[in-house]
Design an enzyme around this catalytic site. Structure first.
Site, PDB file in Angstrom:
ATOM      1  CB  CYS A  48      -1.034   0.087   1.211  1.00 43.99           C
ATOM      2  SG  CYS A  48      -1.555  -1.489   1.861  1.00 43.99           S
ATOM      3  CE  LYS A  51      -1.552   1.643  -3.420  1.00 39.38           C
ATOM      4  NZ  LYS A  51      -2.354   0.118  -3.434  1.00 39.38           N
ATOM      5  CB  ALA A 115       8.930 -17.669  13.737  1.00 40.94           C
ATOM      6  CE1 TYR A 179      -8.821  -3.468  -3.806  1.00 40.87           C
ATOM      7  CE2 TYR A 179      -9.358  -5.739  -4.388  1.00 40.87           C
ATOM      8  CZ  TYR A 179      -9.577  -4.698  -3.838  1.00 40.87           C
ATOM      9  OH  TYR A 179     -10.667  -4.463  -3.198  1.00 40.87           O
ATOM     10  CD  GLU A 183      -4.082  -0.608  -6.206  1.00 44.00           C
ATOM     11  OE1 GLU A 183      -2.885  -0.781  -5.912  1.00 44.00           O
ATOM     12  OE2 GLU A 183      -4.750  -0.247  -5.510  1.00 44.00           O
ATOM     13  CG  ASP A 304      -3.282 -10.306   3.361  1.00 50.35           C
ATOM     14  OD1 ASP A 304      -4.529  -9.488   3.902  1.00 50.35           O
ATOM     15  OD2 ASP A 304      -2.675  -9.906   2.522  1.00 50.35           O
ATOM     16  CB  THR A 312      -3.548  -2.534   5.391  1.00 51.36           C
ATOM     17  OG1 THR A 312      -2.649  -2.925   4.474  1.00 51.36           O
ATOM     18  CG2 THR A 312      -2.878  -1.916   6.563  1.00 51.36           C
ATOM     19  CD  GLU A 442     -22.824  19.414  -6.649  1.00 48.39           C
ATOM     20  OE1 GLU A 442     -23.857  20.272  -6.283  1.00 48.39           O
ATOM     21  OE2 GLU A 442     -22.071  20.264  -7.086  1.00 48.39           O
TER      22      GLU A 442
HETATM   23  P1  NDP Z   1      -6.508 -10.343  -7.204  1.00 43.59           P
HETATM   24  O1  NDP Z   1      -7.014 -11.647  -6.506  1.00 43.59           O
HETATM   25  O2  NDP Z   1      -7.206  -9.108  -6.861  1.00 43.59           O
HETATM   26  O3  NDP Z   1      -6.359 -10.494  -8.681  1.00 43.59           O
HETATM   27  C1  NDP Z   1      -5.978 -11.618  -9.120  1.00 43.59           C
HETATM   28  C2  NDP Z   1      -6.051 -11.666 -10.796  1.00 43.59           C
HETATM   29  O4  NDP Z   1      -5.268 -12.505 -11.453  1.00 43.59           O
HETATM   30  C3  NDP Z   1      -7.550 -11.840 -11.370  1.00 43.59           C
HETATM   31  O5  NDP Z   1      -7.779 -10.905 -12.233  1.00 43.59           O
HETATM   32  C4  NDP Z   1      -7.576 -13.059 -11.759  1.00 43.59           C
HETATM   33  O6  NDP Z   1      -8.264 -13.507 -12.783  1.00 43.59           O
HETATM   34  C5  NDP Z   1      -6.151 -13.481 -12.327  1.00 43.59           C
HETATM   35  N1  NDP Z   1      -5.734 -14.660 -12.325  1.00 43.59           N
HETATM   36  C6  NDP Z   1      -5.738 -15.747 -11.339  1.00 43.59           C
HETATM   37  N2  NDP Z   1      -4.928 -16.725 -11.716  1.00 43.59           N
HETATM   38  C7  NDP Z   1      -4.467 -16.679 -12.852  1.00 43.59           C
HETATM   39  C8  NDP Z   1      -4.080 -17.476 -13.815  1.00 43.59           C
HETATM   40  N3  NDP Z   1      -3.536 -18.772 -13.611  1.00 43.59           N
HETATM   41  N4  NDP Z   1      -3.782 -16.837 -15.203  1.00 43.59           N
HETATM   42  C9  NDP Z   1      -4.237 -15.786 -15.515  1.00 43.59           C
HETATM   43  N5  NDP Z   1      -4.841 -14.967 -14.579  1.00 43.59           N
HETATM   44  C10 NDP Z   1      -5.089 -15.423 -13.410  1.00 43.59           C
HETATM   45  O7  NDP Z   1      -4.940 -10.346  -6.769  1.00 43.59           O
HETATM   46  P2  NDP Z   1      -4.009  -8.994  -6.762  1.00 43.59           P
HETATM   47  O8  NDP Z   1      -2.676  -9.781  -7.088  1.00 43.59           O
HETATM   48  O9  NDP Z   1      -4.241  -8.219  -7.961  1.00 43.59           O
HETATM   49  O10 NDP Z   1      -4.464  -8.587  -5.095  1.00 43.59           O
HETATM   50  C11 NDP Z   1      -4.197  -9.765  -4.075  1.00 43.59           C
HETATM   51  C12 NDP Z   1      -4.945  -8.840  -3.234  1.00 43.59           C
HETATM   52  O11 NDP Z   1      -4.317  -7.749  -2.364  1.00 43.59           O
HETATM   53  C13 NDP Z   1      -6.416  -8.232  -3.687  1.00 43.59           C
HETATM   54  O12 NDP Z   1      -7.341  -9.106  -3.593  1.00 43.59           O
HETATM   55  C14 NDP Z   1      -6.500  -6.992  -2.307  1.00 43.59           C
HETATM   56  O13 NDP Z   1      -7.207  -7.644  -1.346  1.00 43.59           O
HETATM   57  C15 NDP Z   1      -5.352  -6.752  -2.126  1.00 43.59           C
HETATM   58  N6  NDP Z   1      -4.805  -5.635  -2.606  1.00 43.59           N
HETATM   59  C16 NDP Z   1      -5.675  -4.357  -2.189  1.00 43.59           C
HETATM   60  C17 NDP Z   1      -5.117  -3.023  -2.651  1.00 43.59           C
HETATM   61  C18 NDP Z   1      -5.926  -1.965  -2.376  1.00 43.59           C
HETATM   62  O14 NDP Z   1      -6.737  -2.120  -1.360  1.00 43.59           O
HETATM   63  N7  NDP Z   1      -5.868  -0.774  -3.097  1.00 43.59           N
HETATM   64  C19 NDP Z   1      -4.019  -2.816  -3.500  1.00 43.59           C
HETATM   65  C20 NDP Z   1      -3.243  -4.259  -3.920  1.00 43.59           C
HETATM   66  C21 NDP Z   1      -3.688  -5.480  -3.324  1.00 43.59           C
HETATM   67  P3  NDP Z   1      -9.996 -13.892 -12.349  1.00 43.59           P
HETATM   68  O15 NDP Z   1     -10.571 -12.609 -12.166  1.00 43.59           O
HETATM   69  O16 NDP Z   1     -10.482 -14.345 -13.592  1.00 43.59           O
HETATM   70  O17 NDP Z   1      -9.836 -14.769 -11.313  1.00 43.59           O
END
Ligand code: NDP
Length: 460
Positions: A48, A51, A115, A179, A183, A304, A312, A442
């Site tokens: 976070c 980023k 650990a 996400y 981003e 997580d 977070t 608004e």
């Molecule tokens: P996400 O779970 O959000 O997204 C994973 C993406 O990868 C999805 O689009 C998924 O597709 C795709 N995917 C998964 N497996 C494969 C595969 N084998 N081949 C191709 N595509 C695939 O994960 P992120 O890594 O982006 O983020 C992890 C988590 O971290 C988030 O869920 C969030 O909770 C947290 N986070 C929060 C942020 C914020 O609050 N701003 C910022 C960054 C992270 P599909 O949709 O088809 O499954």
């Protein structure tokens, strides 16, 4: 003579672990904390916080362009990636130091070591012997996941490495539609990198409202990101001029860097869960009850590593609820309902509550209010940039059950919307709030006409 070395031993000094350790230590408990990397965890060290600095850095190009429409002459501008990264690292070190100080001030003891549980009360600390504890909290977080069998995976990076690239690439291919992928696509595109976002599904950001998903993708493309949907990597090849992403479809995309953002997995490797008898669920996350307690009576887990809502502030609240329950004798569970979140894409997204599809599925009849409009800042600049604001209302109770936004400051605005929605606000109570003019927000309290899908073109 105490039976154990510590009353509580926390494994992992990220957001959840540090909060729990500090609160427990402040109650008078003897608390130890182990961290194998740097104190602060994913959020502070490789998530976070850095980023957000990168998002800020990358937004300036867009601001410069808009400024010209407001009478500014912008001289030559240049971005110095190595200087920015060095400053960013300095700030991260400062923040990590604050976490260490806070732990020490609370009276917790910090050990820099990996650990491993050897039984339900014993923790082996690599290079530091072993300790025993009455209670143990696991807060080891998650880590990036990539398909292990993919040919050429060794040529790719994850978000971990994206924070430390020696040079800014000229071209990047980012895989994923979640996400992290959207981003970083915004970040690299904003910094002038030729950015291609490839995602296997028909739309980005699964889980978000469908109007938000479509609108965000459209606006990201307007900013210059190439969004390629229905597309998945078959292999990555290293060539003399860079990398080639060979897609399952046969398409080949050239770039200097390939970044995979395909999700994250709970970090349980090498933790000795089996030795302590701690059970994981079908997703490999530590299984916990509403109070974050595992199947082993004296072991809890937050954040997580439990794969509930991987954010977070959620880990912090789970850590605090654990400490309240166990060390202050105030049984507390964190309510995972109506947790707002933001995607710091460009433009950003703010969202709380149910998507239209989820609400229709769960509640039956819903009323939808939706507005797509050009904010005055961009109308003046002659830019075709639109916001989207959407409310999902349960028809029978008239309670607002979802609020979704794409546009400038959406993450800031959604925080306040979340307060009212969490309190169960109805649409008429919401509308009785007088607008703040002239603002983008608004529009939230002035939407009176129910939306029917055919109107989308007209509204736009
Ligand atoms: P996400 O779970 O959000 O997204 C994973 C993406 O990868 C999805 O689009 C998924 O597709 C795709 N995917 C998964 N497996 C494969 C595969 N084998 N081949 C191709 N595509 C695939 O994960 P992120 O890594 O982006 O983020 C992890 C988590 O971290 C988030 O869920 C969030 O909770 C947290 N986070 C929060 C942020 C914020 O609050 N701003 C910022 C960054 C992270 P599909 O949709 O088809 O499954």
């Amino acid at each position: 003579m105490a039976k154990y070395d510590y009353d509580l031993f926390v494994i992992g000094a990220g957001s959840g672990g540090v909060r729990a350790a500090r609160l427990a230590a402040m109650s008078g408990a003897r608390v130890g904390v182990a961290e194998e990397h740097r104190v602060g965890g994913t959020c502070v060290i490789r998530g976070c916080v850095p980023k957000k600095f990168m998002v800020y850095a990358s937004e300036f190009a867009h601001h410069f362009k808009t400024a010209e429409s407001y009478g500014w002459s912008i001289g030559e501008s240049r971005f110095d990636w190595p200087a920015f990264i060095a400053d960013k690292d300095k700030e991260i070190a400062r923040l990590s130091g604050i976490y260490v100080t806070n732990l020490q001030n609370a009276g917790a003891e910090l050990v820099h070591a990996k650990a491993r549980l050897t039984d339900a009360h014993t923790v082996a600390l690599e290079g530091h012997g072993q300790v025993t504890a009455d209670k143990i909290l696991i807060a080891t977080g998650g880590r990036p996941w990539s398909p292990p069998e993919l040919p050429g995976l060794e040529h790719t990076i994850s978000s971990n490495e994206a924070f430390h690239l020696a040079q800014l690439p000229k071209r990047i291919v980012i895989a994923g539609g979640g996400y992290i992928a959207v981003e970083f696509a915004g970040i690299f595109n904003g910094l002038g990198v030729d950015t291609t976002l490839v995602h296997r599904g028909p739309n980005l950001l699964r889980g978000f409202d469908d109007n938000v998903r479509a609108h965000a993708a459209e606006e990201m493309e307007k900013r210059g990101i190439k969004v390629v949907l229905g597309c998945q990597h078959a292999r990555v090849e290293k060539t003399a001029s860079g990398l080639v992403s060979h897609m399952v479809s046969g398409q080949a995309l050239e770039s200097d860097v390939v970044m995979f953002a395909l999700g994250r997995e709970p970090y349980v490797e090498g933790l000795g869960l089996e030795a302590a008898g701690v059970a994981v669920n079908e997703k490999g996350a530590i299984a916990v009850d509403d109070y974050s307690r595992t199947n082993v009576e004296n072991i809890w887990a937050v954040g997580d590593v439990t794969d509930r809502i991987n954010l977070t502030p959620v880990a912090i609240r789970e850590g605090a609820a654990f400490a309240e329950t166990v060390f202050y004798d105030r049984p507390t569970r964190f309510d995972h309902d109506m947790v707002a979140s933001a995607v710091f894409s460009q433009p950003p997204i703010g969202s709380v509550g149910m998507s239209e599809a989820d609400a229709r599925h769960a509640l039956g009849k819903v009323d939808i209010y939706l507005s797509r409009f050009r904010p005055m800042k961009y109308t003046f600049a002659g830019a075709d940039e639109r916001c989207l604001i959407k409310l999902v209302v349960e028809a029978s109770s008239q309670k607002i059950v979802g609020c979704h936004m794409v546009g400038p400051d959406a993450p800031e605005i959604i925080q306040m919307a979340a307060v009212a929605i969490k309190m169960g606000v109805t649409k008429s109570q919401w509308d009785s709030t007088c607008a703040v003019h002239p603002t983008l927000a608004e529009e939230l309290v002035t939407m009176r006409e129910k939306f029917v899908p055919a109107d989308l073109g007209a509204v736009a």
